[in-house]
Scaffold this motif. Structure first.
Motif, mmCIF file in Angstrom:
data_model
loop_
_atom_site.group_PDB
_atom_site.id
_atom_site.type_symbol
_atom_site.label_atom_id
_atom_site.label_comp_id
_atom_site.label_asym_id
_atom_site.label_seq_id
_atom_site.Cartn_x
_atom_site.Cartn_y
_atom_site.Cartn_z
ATOM 1 N N VAL A 102 0.846 -1.203 0.000
ATOM 2 C CA VAL A 102 0.000 0.000 0.000
ATOM 3 C C VAL A 102 0.875 1.245 0.000
ATOM 4 N N ARG A 103 1.950 1.225 0.781
ATOM 5 C CA ARG A 103 2.866 2.366 0.813
ATOM 6 C C ARG A 103 3.479 2.614 -0.561
ATOM 7 N N ASP A 104 3.771 1.563 -1.307
ATOM 8 C CA ASP A 104 4.274 1.726 -2.670
ATOM 9 C C ASP A 104 3.303 2.539 -3.513
ATOM 10 N N VAL A 105 2.016 2.208 -3.421
ATOM 11 C CA VAL A 105 1.011 2.913 -4.229
ATOM 12 C C VAL A 105 0.909 4.369 -3.768
ATOM 13 N N LEU A 106 0.891 4.588 -2.467
ATOM 14 C CA LEU A 106 0.851 5.957 -1.952
ATOM 15 C C LEU A 106 2.082 6.743 -2.387
ATOM 16 N N GLY A 107 3.239 6.086 -2.372
ATOM 17 C CA GLY A 107 4.455 6.758 -2.803
ATOM 18 C C GLY A 107 4.421 7.140 -4.263
ATOM 19 N N LEU A 108 3.859 6.280 -5.101
ATOM 20 C CA LEU A 108 3.723 6.605 -6.520
ATOM 21 C C LEU A 108 2.826 7.828 -6.703
ATOM 22 N N LEU A 109 1.712 7.852 -6.007
ATOM 23 C CA LEU A 109 0.813 8.996 -6.119
ATOM 24 C C LEU A 109 1.490 10.272 -5.640
ATOM 25 N N ALA A 110 2.219 10.176 -4.535
ATOM 26 C CA ALA A 110 2.902 11.361 -4.009
ATOM 27 C C ALA A 110 3.925 11.883 -5.008
ATOM 28 N N ALA A 111 4.670 10.963 -5.629
ATOM 29 C CA ALA A 111 5.670 11.377 -6.605
ATOM 30 C C ALA A 111 5.041 12.103 -7.787
ATOM 31 N N LEU A 112 3.826 11.698 -8.138
ATOM 32 C CA LEU A 112 3.120 12.306 -9.275
ATOM 33 C C LEU A 112 2.303 13.530 -8.873
ATOM 34 N N THR A 119 -10.759 5.965 -8.252
ATOM 35 C CA THR A 119 -10.981 4.522 -8.114
ATOM 36 C C THR A 119 -9.653 3.793 -8.158
ATOM 37 N N VAL A 120 -9.454 2.894 -7.216
ATOM 38 C CA VAL A 120 -8.330 1.964 -7.281
ATOM 39 C C VAL A 120 -8.894 0.596 -7.637
ATOM 40 N N CYS A 133 -5.697 -0.682 0.313
ATOM 41 C CA CYS A 133 -5.648 0.751 0.008
ATOM 42 C C CYS A 133 -6.940 1.434 0.461
ATOM 43 N N ALA A 134 -8.077 0.841 0.083
ATOM 44 C CA ALA A 134 -9.369 1.440 0.409
ATOM 45 C C ALA A 134 -9.693 1.325 1.892
ATOM 46 N N LEU A 135 -9.276 0.232 2.522
ATOM 47 C CA LEU A 135 -9.574 0.029 3.928
ATOM 48 C C LEU A 135 -8.745 0.955 4.820
ATOM 49 N N LEU A 136 -7.474 1.168 4.453
ATOM 50 C CA LEU A 136 -6.577 1.952 5.296
ATOM 51 C C LEU A 136 -6.611 3.436 5.007
ATOM 52 N N ARG A 137 -6.820 3.818 3.750
ATOM 53 C CA ARG A 137 -6.779 5.240 3.373
ATOM 54 C C ARG A 137 -7.987 5.619 2.506
ATOM 55 N N PRO A 138 -9.172 5.575 3.086
ATOM 56 C CA PRO A 138 -10.357 5.955 2.312
ATOM 57 C C PRO A 138 -10.346 7.419 1.897
ATOM 58 N N ASP A 139 -9.534 8.250 2.581
ATOM 59 C CA ASP A 139 -9.415 9.647 2.194
ATOM 60 C C ASP A 139 -8.678 9.812 0.869
ATOM 61 N N VAL A 140 -7.825 8.849 0.527
ATOM 62 C CA VAL A 140 -7.053 8.898 -0.718
ATOM 63 C C VAL A 140 -7.745 8.095 -1.813
#
Length: 386
Positions: A102-112, A119-120, A133-140
């Motif tokens: 999940v952190r990998d996906v968040l990191g990709l979004l942050a980089a962009l 939707t994920v 992703c949806a369970l831990l970070r519904p805000d993202v």
């Protein structure tokens, strides 16, 4: 038979670009993108499974971009052209655990420079990543589509043990499968073993033909895929699954799928995965091996990694969700009752479950137009674009 080294960019549909994004949680991540020309578009992230790549989404990305979305599909940790992870067998497995994925996906979004995603979408093992992703970070991650692998919820903490006593130990499924006649073994246990990568990477038939048989065997093209609900997580019930899930004990996966190699005529007729496109997968896996993806499976058998997910015991996915799978996909039922738990308990805002005729496990490739339509409609309805 030898196959020429494919040119990935030449095989991508018009409007999809390939690029490398550095400094993402220790990775340089390879991504495919569509709909990137205009800023401010709502974002859809597509997460592949095993043994696949971002390339698996090539047939649905143009339609999503045409509907007004910025579409991003990465090669996930341990896969393809994404580099920076230690993909050997003898490594610390925590980087391949659910939380770090999940952190990998968040990191990709942050980089962009992306703060939220409309939707994920996750397919196969990517469905697990999308779910967390949806369970831990519904805000993202504002909505989620799970494909082929239902999410039954995070692992539960034993409940009310002070009054009722310790929970009963889980049944030893491996021992029970091994005691059958003939003896069997679960593919995830096999994938977690040291021999799996060498078996597939060094397949006697070659990586290309191994993958051809593997994809065929799990698709709607193999007529033996007629799934139905299993009653329980017991050896007798699990033994009803095809041998790509519950294998014969004496065979590896390369030998298992070789029994079901399609004929030359069947290969020539396969429009959803012609040999020129299969060569993208076989060239990458011949280059990298399979261990990076297999390390994801191994995490299931590391108690401390499973136990840390119990932090989320009882937590549900509350953003809008839906499920898509092929009607011929045994993956819907390979973990008995997860399909039902997903709809009744794990996902509180489940809008629909779509089982698509003419597709097995590789639904976004086998029936790409139907999947693109469903994804477009769901993402539009839940992003304000409808």
């Amino acid at each position: 038979m030898t196959h020429p080294t494919p040119n990935l960019e030449a095989l991508l549909p018009s409007g999809i670009r390939s690029r490398l994004i550095p400094d993402i949680n220790g990775l340089t991540m390879h991504v495919l993108e569509a709909g990137f020309e205009s800023e401010g578009r709502p974002v859809i992230v597509l997460l592949h499974g095993f043994p696949e790549l971002a390339f698996s989404w090539r047939r649905v990305m143009p339609a999503l971009a045409a509907a007004g979305f910025h579409v991003i599909a990465p090669d996930q940790r341990g896969y393809g052209r994404t580099t920076g992870s230690d993909n050997r067998y003898d490594v610390e497995l925590r980087p391949f655990g659910a939380l770090n994925l999940v952190r990998d996906v968040l990191g990709l979004l942050a980089a962009l420079g992306i703060k939220s995603v409309a939707t994920v979408v996750g397919h196969d093992f990517g469905s697990m990543v999308a779910a967390y992703c949806a369970l831990l970070r519904p805000d993202v991650f504002r909505s989620v589509v799970l494909m082929s692998a239902p999410f039954g919820g995070p692992p539960a903490l034993p409940f009310d043990t002070l009054r009722q006593g310790p929970a009963a130990p889980a049944p030893d499924i491996s021992a029970a499968l091994g005691a059958l006649d003939p003896p069997r073994k679960h593919y995830q246990v096999y994938y977690s073993g040291r021999e799996a990568d060498g078996d597939m990477h060094g397949a006697p038939q070659g990586v290309h033909d191994f993958l051809r048989a593997y994809y065929y065997f799990k698709s709607a093209d193999w007529r033996g895929n007629t799934p139905y609900r299993l009653e329980s997580w017991t050896a007798g019930e699990l033994a009803k699954l095809p041998t790509y899930y519950v294998m014969n004990a004496g065979e590896g996966m390369a030998e298992t799928v070789a029994h079901h190699m399609p004929s030359r005529e069947e290969i020539a007729a396969c429009r959803w995965l012609p040999d020129t496109e299969l060569a993208v997968y076989s060239a990458e896996y011949q280059r990298t091996g399979f261990q990076g993806g297999l390390n994801w499976y191994r995490c299931r058998y590391v108690p401390e990694l499973n136990n840390e997910l119990q932090i989320f015991s009882g937590r549900t996915i509350d953003v809008p969700s839906c499920f898509i799978a092929g009607a011929s996909d045994w993956g819907i039922h390979q973990r008995p009752h997860d399909f039902e738990r997903m709809q009744t308990t794990a996902c509180t805002a489940m809008q629909a479950c779509h089982l698509i005729n003419g597709a097995g496990h590789w639904v976004q490739q086998e029936q790409s137009q139907a999947v693109a339509k469903l994804l477009t409609e769901f993402a539009a309805a839940n992003s304000g674009k409808s």
